[in-house]
Every structure is written in structure tokens, then in C-alpha cells.
Design a protein around this motif. Structure first.
Motif, PDB file in Angstrom:
ATOM      1  N   GLY A  14     -90.657 -77.832  -7.850  1.00 43.86           N
ATOM      2  CA  GLY A  14     -90.889 -77.721  -6.417  1.00 43.86           C
ATOM      3  C   GLY A  14     -92.229 -77.067  -6.174  1.00 43.86           C
ATOM      4  O   GLY A  14     -93.067 -76.986  -7.087  1.00 43.86           O
ATOM      5  N   SER A  15     -92.434 -76.558  -4.964  1.00 41.13           N
ATOM      6  CA  SER A  15     -93.757 -76.045  -4.618  1.00 41.13           C
ATOM      7  C   SER A  15     -93.833 -74.530  -4.521  1.00 41.13           C
ATOM      8  O   SER A  15     -94.899 -73.945  -4.703  1.00 41.13           O
ATOM      9  CB  SER A  15     -94.220 -76.662  -3.291  1.00 41.13           C
ATOM     10  OG  SER A  15     -93.285 -76.373  -2.260  1.00 41.13           O
ATOM     11  N   ASN A  30     -91.629 -82.712  -2.863  1.00 41.14           N
ATOM     12  CA  ASN A  30     -90.492 -82.754  -1.931  1.00 41.14           C
ATOM     13  C   ASN A  30     -90.943 -82.680  -0.471  1.00 41.14           C
ATOM     14  O   ASN A  30     -90.153 -82.339   0.419  1.00 41.14           O
ATOM     15  CB  ASN A  30     -89.513 -81.615  -2.233  1.00 41.14           C
ATOM     16  CG  ASN A  30     -90.152 -80.240  -2.067  1.00 41.14           C
ATOM     17  OD1 ASN A  30     -91.348 -80.119  -1.811  1.00 41.14           O
ATOM     18  ND2 ASN A  30     -89.354 -79.203  -2.217  1.00 41.14           N
ATOM     19  N   ALA A  36     -88.921 -84.802   2.074  1.00 40.04           N
ATOM     20  CA  ALA A  36     -87.562 -84.309   2.265  1.00 40.04           C
ATOM     21  C   ALA A  36     -87.541 -83.057   3.134  1.00 40.04           C
ATOM     22  O   ALA A  36     -86.729 -82.944   4.066  1.00 40.04           O
ATOM     23  CB  ALA A  36     -86.921 -84.020   0.909  1.00 40.04           C
ATOM     24  N   VAL A  37     -88.423 -82.100   2.860  1.00 41.01           N
ATOM     25  CA  VAL A  37     -88.406 -80.842   3.601  1.00 41.01           C
ATOM     26  C   VAL A  37     -88.869 -81.060   5.040  1.00 41.01           C
ATOM     27  O   VAL A  37     -88.301 -80.484   5.986  1.00 41.01           O
ATOM     28  CB  VAL A  37     -89.267 -79.782   2.895  1.00 41.01           C
ATOM     29  CG1 VAL A  37     -89.279 -78.482   3.707  1.00 41.01           C
ATOM     30  CG2 VAL A  37     -88.747 -79.515   1.490  1.00 41.01           C
ATOM     31  N   ILE A  96     -96.163 -80.321   3.285  1.00 44.60           N
ATOM     32  CA  ILE A  96     -95.003 -80.356   4.172  1.00 44.60           C
ATOM     33  C   ILE A  96     -95.427 -80.176   5.621  1.00 44.60           C
ATOM     34  O   ILE A  96     -94.995 -80.921   6.509  1.00 44.60           O
ATOM     35  CB  ILE A  96     -93.985 -79.271   3.761  1.00 44.60           C
ATOM     36  CG1 ILE A  96     -93.467 -79.539   2.351  1.00 44.60           C
ATOM     37  CG2 ILE A  96     -92.825 -79.218   4.754  1.00 44.60           C
ATOM     38  CD1 ILE A  96     -92.677 -78.385   1.756  1.00 44.60           C
ATOM     39  N   HIS A 154     -94.001 -73.187   7.316  1.00 46.21           N
ATOM     40  CA  HIS A 154     -94.218 -74.089   6.182  1.00 46.21           C
ATOM     41  C   HIS A 154     -95.170 -73.472   5.168  1.00 46.21           C
ATOM     42  O   HIS A 154     -95.916 -74.186   4.499  1.00 46.21           O
ATOM     43  CB  HIS A 154     -94.778 -75.424   6.682  1.00 46.21           C
ATOM     44  CG  HIS A 154     -93.889 -76.095   7.672  1.00 46.21           C
ATOM     45  ND1 HIS A 154     -92.772 -76.811   7.307  1.00 46.21           N
ATOM     46  CD2 HIS A 154     -93.929 -76.122   9.023  1.00 46.21           C
ATOM     47  CE1 HIS A 154     -92.173 -77.264   8.390  1.00 46.21           C
ATOM     48  NE2 HIS A 154     -92.841 -76.859   9.441  1.00 46.21           N
ATOM     49  N   THR A 204     -87.960 -73.779   7.134  1.00 47.84           N
ATOM     50  CA  THR A 204     -87.577 -74.501   5.918  1.00 47.84           C
ATOM     51  C   THR A 204     -88.407 -74.020   4.731  1.00 47.84           C
ATOM     52  O   THR A 204     -88.455 -74.683   3.698  1.00 47.84           O
ATOM     53  CB  THR A 204     -87.773 -76.021   6.096  1.00 47.84           C
ATOM     54  OG1 THR A 204     -89.118 -76.263   6.555  1.00 47.84           O
ATOM     55  CG2 THR A 204     -86.799 -76.585   7.116  1.00 47.84           C
ATOM     56  N   GLY A 229     -85.181 -79.699   0.437  1.00 47.49           N
ATOM     57  CA  GLY A 229     -85.812 -80.504  -0.613  1.00 47.49           C
ATOM     58  C   GLY A 229     -84.818 -81.192  -1.524  1.00 47.49           C
ATOM     59  O   GLY A 229     -85.221 -81.782  -2.529  1.00 47.49           O
ATOM     60  N   ALA A 245     -86.311 -86.681  -3.932  1.00 44.51           N
ATOM     61  CA  ALA A 245     -87.030 -85.439  -4.209  1.00 44.51           C
ATOM     62  C   ALA A 245     -86.621 -84.847  -5.552  1.00 44.51           C
ATOM     63  O   ALA A 245     -87.450 -84.285  -6.277  1.00 44.51           O
ATOM     64  CB  ALA A 245     -86.791 -84.426  -3.093  1.00 44.51           C
ATOM     65  N   MET A 263     -89.522 -84.067  -8.035  1.00 41.94           N
ATOM     66  CA  MET A 263     -89.775 -82.693  -8.469  1.00 41.94           C
ATOM     67  C   MET A 263     -89.595 -82.555  -9.977  1.00 41.94           C
ATOM     68  O   MET A 263     -90.364 -81.845 -10.641  1.00 41.94           O
ATOM     69  CB  MET A 263     -88.858 -81.725  -7.724  1.00 41.94           C
ATOM     70  CG  MET A 263     -89.247 -81.534  -6.270  1.00 41.94           C
ATOM     71  SD  MET A 263     -88.312 -80.208  -5.451  1.00 41.94           S
ATOM     72  CE  MET A 263     -86.682 -80.934  -5.374  1.00 41.94           C
TER      73      MET A 263
END
Length: 312
Positions: A75-76, A100, A103-104, A154, A201, A229, A282, A287, A291
Motif C-alpha cells: 500500500g502507500s 490502491n 479503491a480508496v 488518491i 488524503h 480515508t 483499499g 487493489a 498492492m
């Protein structure tokens, strides 16, 4: 012959990602690993790489794995990794940034719409046989102002969604390299003062921890909607609860929390004005694959530089 061990701080990884890691022994930490679990597994298996899905990875885990070259985030957000400790030990920290994003951003939009249109509340009342057409008024988002804190992959995707709803989009991000044309650049004071919706974000750092607090909420327009999120630590939860209870915040749509997983008795539970989801923004099929592939490729790239493997 195996080129070493890779520890996954979860019970699974996408098959497509595992295929990239076929030359390595894979060890899983389980569904809900603790920091102590990670340290014990590092001591037992001495991984050359850790792919982080759940739990924290700190200095103790790094010291327990002398062969460790890279910590790769699934992920990030890398706030669960002690980056200072990693740098001191020459361990590279990498993230699957953007994997992702779709998705997020979609989860942020879902929370925003649920807050503005009272979707969960009306659904519940309809199932009880009630019909609130004569008394209910939703919030129309067209023409309203949304302030986005963080304009990475995102934030930029969500900005396009908000613009498609005919919202005025403000953005704050001192680190952004490219600024979208449909977003007005603004400082935080402008975000608080002019936004009907504030959506977070950005990564969590010591500089922005609890950036949503009693003081910043007091600067916002009465009836503001808060969407998060990103990371729960960005919000002072007690201050948000108080602001919702007095109507300063109309609704809060939250996918992340200061302590996770949320347990019974949390102050947001059974409280009007909150729409909650269990940090699943995510978590989609696409995703999950993206990921996993990003985390695996990033780990292999670092190992290739250190002579550990050939990058896929």
C-alpha cells in the motif's frame, strides 16, 4: 535454491505477487500479527525482505533480522514502519504508491455521498416500515466547496470525482509535484474557512497528527462534513465527537481510526452523525492484486540493487 526468506506480515498475498517471489521462501505472520510476533519471526527466519500488510515494524524487528535489506509496504502509507530506524540500519523502505488509489478514492466518494444523502439512516428506517419523504432533506453537493488535504494519487482521483459533481475543489499539499487543473491551490486556513466538506488524503506524520482538532473544527463552516480515508491519527477523536454532538460537524464519514481494530465501547459507536467502515477503502479484489504486485516488485528491485536477485 532459495535466495532467502521474505516475511509477509499477514496470512496471505496475491497469487500474482507470490509468482514473482518464487525464488524465495515465504513466511506468513498470520491474520493479526503483533509487533512481538514480527520480532520473533525475524529472529527465527532472518528475512531479506519484509512485505508489510498489518502490524508495525520497528527497530527490534530490524535488529532481529541482520540480513534484512528492504521493508516494502503493501500500500502507500508507511507510518507503521520506523523509517528512522530503517535508515540508520541501511534498510530501504518502499511503498506501492498509487496501487490502491482508485479503491480508496471510491470509498471516500461513498462516505461523502452517504453523509450528504443519509443513505444508511434512511435505509434503516425504510426497513422498519417508515417513510420520511415529508420530513427529510438531503444536502446537495453541486455548487458546494470541498477541501482536500493531500493531493497524491488518491487525492487527485477524488478531486476528479468531486469536480464531476460540480463541486468547487480546493487542495492543500506542500509536496505535490503536479497540480491538477480542476483544483484550486489553498492553504489550510482557507480549507477550514471555506469548505463545506473536508476530506483527508495525506500520510500521517508528527507534524500533522491530530490536524483535525477543536481549534481547526471551530474555524470550519457550521455543518461541515468530515471524510477520512487516510489515517486515524490525523483526527482528535474526542474533539470530532464533541463537534458532531453540537452540530458544528454535520456528519463524519470515517474509514480509519486512531486505534485499530476498533473495539466495543468506542465513543463513535451508536452515535448519530457518524458513518463508519473498518479501514477497507483499499480492500478490493483489484487493489489486493495491485498492492501485492507493487510490494513484490519494489522489494525485488531493492534486492537486485544489493545483489540479492534479478528484478522482475
Amino acid at each position: 535454491m532459495s535466495q532467502g526468506c521474505i516475511l509477509i506480515t499477514a496470512a496471505d498475498l496475491a497469487p500474482q505477487a507470490l509468482a514473482l517471489l518464487a525464488d524465495y521462501d515465504i513466511v506468513y505472520a498470520g491474520k493479526t500479527p503483533t509487533e512481538d510476533d514480527i520480532v520473533a519471526l525475524c529472529r527465527e527466519h532472518d528475512p531479506v525482505a519484509i512485505i508489510v500488510r498489518y502490524s508495525k515494524v520497528g527497530a527490534a524487528a530490524m535488529d532481529a533480522a541482520p540480513s534484512l535489506k528492504v521493508i516494502s509496504k503493501h500500500g502507500s502509507g508507511t507510518d507503521t514502519i520506523d523509517k528512522v530506524a530503517a535508515q540508520q540500519r541501511g534498510i530501504e523502505v518502499v511503498a506501492a504508491i498509487g496501487a490502491n488509489a482508485s479503491a480508496v478514492a471510491e470509498q471516500a466518494l461513498a462516505l461523502l455521498l452517504a453523509c450528504a444523502k443519509s443513505v444508511p439512516q434512511l435505509d434503516e428506517r425504510m426497513h422498519e416500515g417508515l417513510w420520511d419523504k415529508a420530513t427529510h432533506k438531503s444536502l446537495e453537493l453541486g455548487g458546494k466547496t470541498i477541501g482536500l488535504v493531500g493531493m497524491g494519487a488518491i487525492g487527485q482521483r477524488f478531486a476528479r470525482m468531486a469536480a464531476a459533481l460540480d463541486m468547487r475543489v480546493l487542495g492543500f499539499d506542500p509536496y505535490a509535484r503536479h497540480w491538477p487543473e480542476n483544483v484550486e491551490q489553498a492553504d489550510l486556513e482557507t480549507i477550514w474557512r471555506e469548505s463545506d466538506v473536508v476530506s483527508l488524503h495525506c500520510p500521517l506524520t508528527e507534524d500533522n497528527r491530530q490536524m483535525i482538532n477543536a481549534q481547526t473544527l471551530a474555524k470550519c463552516r457550521k455543518g461541515v462534513i468530515i471524510v477520512n480515508t487516510a489515517r486515524g491519527g490525523l483526527i482528535d477523536e474526542a474533539a470530532l465527537l464533541a463537534a458532531v454532538q453540537v452540530g458544528q460537524v454535520r456528519m463524519a464519514g470515517l474509514d480509519s481510526f486512531a486505534v485499530e481494530p476498533m473495539t466495543a465501547g468506542h465513543s463513535f459507536q451508536n452515535q448519530p452523525g457518524f458513518i463508519l467502515s473498518p479501514h477497507i477503502g483499499g480492500v478490493t479484489g483489484d487493489a489486493y492484486v495491485n498492492m501485492g504486485l507493487g510490494a513484490a516488485r519494489n522489494a525485488l528491485a531493492v534486492l537486485a540493487k544489493s545483489g540479492g536477485t534479478i528484478a522482475a
